[in-house]
Design a protein around this motif. Structure first.
Motif, mmCIF file in Angstrom:
data_model
loop_
_atom_site.group_PDB
_atom_site.id
_atom_site.type_symbol
_atom_site.label_atom_id
_atom_site.label_comp_id
_atom_site.label_asym_id
_atom_site.label_seq_id
_atom_site.Cartn_x
_atom_site.Cartn_y
_atom_site.Cartn_z
ATOM 1 N N ILE A 214 20.465 99.488 51.073
ATOM 2 C CA ILE A 214 21.100 100.030 49.872
ATOM 3 C C ILE A 214 20.655 99.203 48.677
ATOM 4 N N ARG A 215 20.164 99.867 47.662
ATOM 5 C CA ARG A 215 19.815 99.182 46.419
ATOM 6 C C ARG A 215 20.924 99.406 45.404
ATOM 7 N N LEU A 216 21.275 98.362 44.669
ATOM 8 C CA LEU A 216 22.343 98.434 43.670
ATOM 9 C C LEU A 216 21.755 98.302 42.270
ATOM 10 N N VAL A 217 22.198 99.167 41.354
ATOM 11 C CA VAL A 217 21.742 99.083 39.971
ATOM 12 C C VAL A 217 22.907 99.390 39.045
ATOM 13 N N GLN A 218 22.902 98.757 37.882
ATOM 14 C CA GLN A 218 23.842 99.111 36.826
ATOM 15 C C GLN A 218 23.185 100.175 35.968
ATOM 16 N N SER A 219 23.847 101.290 35.789
ATOM 17 C CA SER A 219 23.228 102.390 35.062
ATOM 18 C C SER A 219 24.276 103.290 34.445
ATOM 19 N N ASN A 220 23.982 103.786 33.276
ATOM 20 C CA ASN A 220 24.784 104.830 32.644
ATOM 21 C C ASN A 220 24.259 106.162 33.159
ATOM 22 N N GLY A 221 24.969 106.755 34.093
ATOM 23 C CA GLY A 221 24.475 107.967 34.727
ATOM 24 C C GLY A 221 23.254 107.657 35.570
ATOM 25 N N LEU A 222 22.198 108.432 35.366
ATOM 26 C CA LEU A 222 20.952 108.236 36.116
ATOM 27 C C LEU A 222 19.840 107.724 35.213
ATOM 28 N N ASP A 223 20.226 106.926 34.195
ATOM 29 C CA ASP A 223 19.248 106.454 33.217
ATOM 30 C C ASP A 223 18.341 105.360 33.752
ATOM 31 N N HIS A 224 18.782 104.628 34.762
ATOM 32 C CA HIS A 224 18.008 103.480 35.242
ATOM 33 C C HIS A 224 16.655 103.944 35.804
ATOM 34 N N PRO A 225 15.550 103.237 35.463
ATOM 35 C CA PRO A 225 14.226 103.640 35.961
ATOM 36 C C PRO A 225 14.152 103.754 37.483
ATOM 37 N N ALA A 226 14.887 102.906 38.189
ATOM 38 C CA ALA A 226 14.858 102.973 39.655
ATOM 39 C C ALA A 226 15.430 104.286 40.160
ATOM 40 N N LEU A 227 16.467 104.795 39.504
ATOM 41 C CA LEU A 227 17.042 106.076 39.901
ATOM 42 C C LEU A 227 16.060 107.214 39.647
ATOM 43 N N LYS A 228 15.357 107.157 38.535
ATOM 44 C CA LYS A 228 14.373 108.193 38.231
ATOM 45 C C LYS A 228 13.182 108.119 39.184
ATOM 46 N N GLN A 229 12.766 106.907 39.508
ATOM 47 C CA GLN A 229 11.596 106.735 40.366
ATOM 48 C C GLN A 229 11.834 107.289 41.766
ATOM 49 N N ARG A 230 13.034 107.167 42.257
ATOM 50 C CA ARG A 230 13.325 107.616 43.627
ATOM 51 C C ARG A 230 13.565 109.121 43.735
ATOM 52 N N ALA A 231 13.807 109.778 42.617
ATOM 53 C CA ALA A 231 14.076 111.217 42.650
ATOM 54 C C ALA A 231 12.832 111.982 43.110
ATOM 55 N N PRO A 232 13.032 113.166 43.694
ATOM 56 C CA PRO A 232 14.295 113.884 43.864
ATOM 57 C C PRO A 232 15.040 113.425 45.124
ATOM 58 N N TYR A 233 16.359 113.521 45.080
ATOM 59 C CA TYR A 233 17.210 113.133 46.203
ATOM 60 C C TYR A 233 17.570 114.370 47.031
ATOM 61 N N ASP A 234 17.842 114.143 48.304
ATOM 62 C CA ASP A 234 18.330 115.273 49.104
ATOM 63 C C ASP A 234 19.841 115.238 49.266
ATOM 64 N N LEU A 235 20.507 114.130 48.851
ATOM 65 C CA LEU A 235 21.968 114.068 48.801
ATOM 66 C C LEU A 235 22.377 113.201 47.623
ATOM 67 N N ILE A 236 23.253 113.719 46.774
ATOM 68 C CA ILE A 236 23.794 112.971 45.646
ATOM 69 C C ILE A 236 25.318 113.031 45.732
ATOM 70 N N ILE A 237 25.960 111.875 45.611
ATOM 71 C CA ILE A 237 27.415 111.770 45.642
ATOM 72 C C ILE A 237 27.871 111.268 44.280
#
Length: 327
Positions: A214-237
């Motif tokens: 599990i990777r942890l990031v502080q982000s406002n919504g999905l703004d963090h570059p790591a969240l964008k880089q990993r997209a697209p997701y097959d499950l979002i909670i």
């Protein structure tokens, strides 16, 4: 005056859910309060109490916030009880009344209780602290049960995002169910990110970027570059509040692909239509709604291709339509 202080106020079940969102407590004190909501009497399901633990004497602004957010107490003329605690383990005190709970195959408990000895249950240890999400609210229970339902139907996920992770409970639950998946958990609150890291270590869950981590990031919504880089997701909670859920709909759609499954919670029954409309506009369809009292947990599926211009990863996972039926 410094020390550990406790503020208690009776409230309704609905008010307890709102009051337990600790970001609402904007006060002049330097410390973030720890907030625990608990049921007073199972025979009276709408009788709850909120306990706020502070590292300094609570200021008038915090007391005023409590009263404004608990109209039932204000209407009956009940005032918050403020007391300074003795030199005791106040974290342990805050756990009192938080009984272990069962949600699907999950046994959620605090460090004051033992894990389950049932080999069919996954035990997760979460202490009440400076982040929301001990599992004792209907919203979190609904998410745990929804995740369990997906697993029971044979669905598999390899790339998962938990937006607004709080204590990390839902990310940990997803890890138990799909142990080879890559999971990223985010929160706008840096305290929540720290708490999730501590809870991960307490539950022997590896942190990092690889599969099974599990990777942890502080982000406002999905703004963090790591969240964008990993997209697209097959499950979002996303177990947050209705307003942020509506505002995040375009971002979440952008991080999805056709077949992405979405679990949304934190909204009231009266807010369901608005939240569903926001995601229907982005190409999602509602497939399941579980309601516990007035708290719905929604399961949706992405039916059209949107999002960042990035080729979706090919996996052997079944399409969400295999679980939900044709869209």
């Amino acid at each position: 005056m410094t020390g550990t202080w406790k503020v208690s106020l009776p409230c309704t079940r609905a008010e307890a859910r709102i009051l337990s969102e600790d970001q609402l407590f904007i006060s002049s004190s330097d410390s973030t309060p720890t907030i625990v909501a608990s049921e007073i009497d199972p025979k009276h399901p709408d009788a709850w109490i909120i306990d706020v633990y502070c590292q300094a004497e609570p200021d008038p602004e915090l007391i005023d916030n409590l009263l404004q957010l608990s109209p039932s107490a204000a209407k009956s003329g009940v005032q918050p009880i403020v007391e300074m605690l003795q030199d005791e383990d106040w974290v342990t005190l805050s756990q009192q009344g938080l009984e272990p709970l069962r949600a699907g195959r999950f046994h959620v408990h605090t460090s004051s209780d033992e894990p389950s000895d049932n080999p069919r249950l996954a035990s997760i240890c979460i202490d009440a602290g400076q982040a929301f999400g001990t599992g004792h609210h209907e919203t979190t229970m609904g998410c745990l049960q929804s995740l369990d339902r997906l697993k029971r139907t044979g669905h598999r996920f390899r790339n998962i995002a938990d937006v607004g992770t709080g204590t990390g409970l839902l990310a940990f639950a997803a890890h138990h169910l799909w142990q080879s998946a890559k999971i990223i958990a985010s929160d706008i609150d840096p305290v929540a990110v720290t708490v999730t890291g501590e809870n991960a270590r307490r539950n022997a869950i590896a942190l990092g970027n690889g599969h099974g981590h599990i990777r942890l990031v502080q982000s406002n919504g999905l703004d963090h570059p790591a969240l964008k880089q990993r997209a697209p997701y097959d499950l979002i909670i996303a177990n947050i509040l209705a307003g942020p859920l509506v505002a995040l709909a375009p971002q979440i759609a952008g991080a999805s692909r056709a077949g992405t499954v979405l679990i949304l919670a934190g909204l009231l029954t009266g807010q369901k239509a608005e939240v569903v409309r926001a995601y229907v506009r982005e190409g999602f369809r509602l497939r399941y709604a579980q309601v516990d009292n007035e708290w719905p947990c929604l399961t949706l599926i992405k039916t059209r291709k949107y999002g960042w211009i990035r080729k979706a990863h090919r996996t052997k996972s079944p399409l969400a339509s295999d679980y939900f039926g044709e869209c």
